[in-house]
Design a protein around this motif. Structure first.
Motif, PDB file in Angstrom:
ATOM      1  N   THR A   1     -29.144  28.050  32.255  1.00  0.00           N
ATOM      2  CA  THR A   1     -28.759  26.659  32.013  1.00  0.00           C
ATOM      3  C   THR A   1     -27.460  26.318  32.714  1.00  0.00           C
ATOM      4  O   THR A   1     -26.653  27.181  33.060  1.00  0.00           O
ATOM      5  CB  THR A   1     -28.575  26.388  30.512  1.00  0.00           C
TER       6      THR A   1
ATOM      7  N   TYR B   1     -31.971  23.139  33.329  1.00  0.00           N
ATOM      8  CA  TYR B   1     -32.563  24.473  33.366  1.00  0.00           C
ATOM      9  C   TYR B   1     -32.999  24.801  34.778  1.00  0.00           C
ATOM     10  O   TYR B   1     -33.439  23.929  35.528  1.00  0.00           O
ATOM     11  CB  TYR B   1     -33.774  24.540  32.422  1.00  0.00           C
TER      12      TYR B   1
ATOM     13  N   SER C   1     -38.296  22.221  24.558  1.00  0.00           N
ATOM     14  CA  SER C   1     -37.028  22.860  24.199  1.00  0.00           C
ATOM     15  C   SER C   1     -37.252  24.208  23.537  1.00  0.00           C
ATOM     16  O   SER C   1     -36.539  25.179  23.812  1.00  0.00           O
ATOM     17  CB  SER C   1     -36.237  21.922  23.282  1.00  0.00           C
ATOM     18  N   GLN C   2     -38.255  24.301  22.664  1.00  0.00           N
ATOM     19  CA  GLN C   2     -38.565  25.585  22.018  1.00  0.00           C
ATOM     20  C   GLN C   2     -39.035  26.619  23.038  1.00  0.00           C
ATOM     21  O   GLN C   2     -38.639  27.783  22.988  1.00  0.00           O
ATOM     22  CB  GLN C   2     -39.623  25.387  20.932  1.00  0.00           C
TER      23      GLN C   2
ATOM     24  N   VAL D   1     -34.485  18.888  29.957  1.00  0.00           N
ATOM     25  CA  VAL D   1     -35.598  19.012  29.010  1.00  0.00           C
ATOM     26  C   VAL D   1     -36.505  17.793  29.104  1.00  0.00           C
ATOM     27  O   VAL D   1     -37.730  17.921  29.154  1.00  0.00           O
ATOM     28  CB  VAL D   1     -35.075  19.202  27.565  1.00  0.00           C
TER      29      VAL D   1
ATOM     30  N   PRO E   1     -40.346  16.622  24.171  1.00  0.00           N
ATOM     31  CA  PRO E   1     -39.091  17.320  24.468  1.00  0.00           C
ATOM     32  C   PRO E   1     -38.787  18.436  23.466  1.00  0.00           C
ATOM     33  O   PRO E   1     -38.278  19.487  23.848  1.00  0.00           O
ATOM     34  CB  PRO E   1     -38.038  16.212  24.408  1.00  0.00           C
TER      35      PRO E   1
END
Length: 121
Positions: free
Chosen positions: A76, A85, A62-63, A47, A58
């Motif tokens: 992941t 990721y 992340s969202q 991330v 970040p």
């Protein structure tokens, strides 16, 4: 139209049309497109690395990754406390590339991707 394309949902009455629209909706965000391009280039990133590349926080990245993960566009791998990721498959990357090629056409003239075709000919 070939039978194998019909089997894959390539018809106007396919049940996959609505799902395809959802995929386009998921990709209709500049940050998500940038994330896909970054993962396409790097293969696998955390991330924090992605946030630096796409110039977002970040938390914001992340969202976006959570949404892409729910859509099965990214996957992941956990290594200790860190989560990495990667693209689940090549299809989202191909969609993004095609969209960028289409965008190049809107600028007029001969798009860059057509210059590459001429160089190889």
């Amino acid at each position: 139209m070939s039978a194998d394309k019909q089997g894959c949902g390539y018809s106007p009455d396919s049940s996959f049309v609505e799902l395809a629209v959802e995929v386009f909706g998921m990709l209709a965000d500049a940050t998500r497109v940038r994330i896909i391009l970054a993962l396409q280039d790097a293969g696998e990133l955390s991330v924090n690395n992605l946030a630096e590349i796409v110039d977002k926080s970040p938390a914001a990245v992340s969202q976006h990754l959570a949404k892409l993960r729910l859509a099965r566009i990214v996957a992941t791998r956990q290594d200790g406390q860190r989560v990495y990721y990667r693209l689940e498959n090549e299809h989202a990357s191909e969609l993004v590339a095609s969209a960028i090629f289409q965008a190049e056409h809107s600028l007029g003239g001969v798009p860059r991707h057509h210059h590459q075709d001429r160089a190889g000919a």
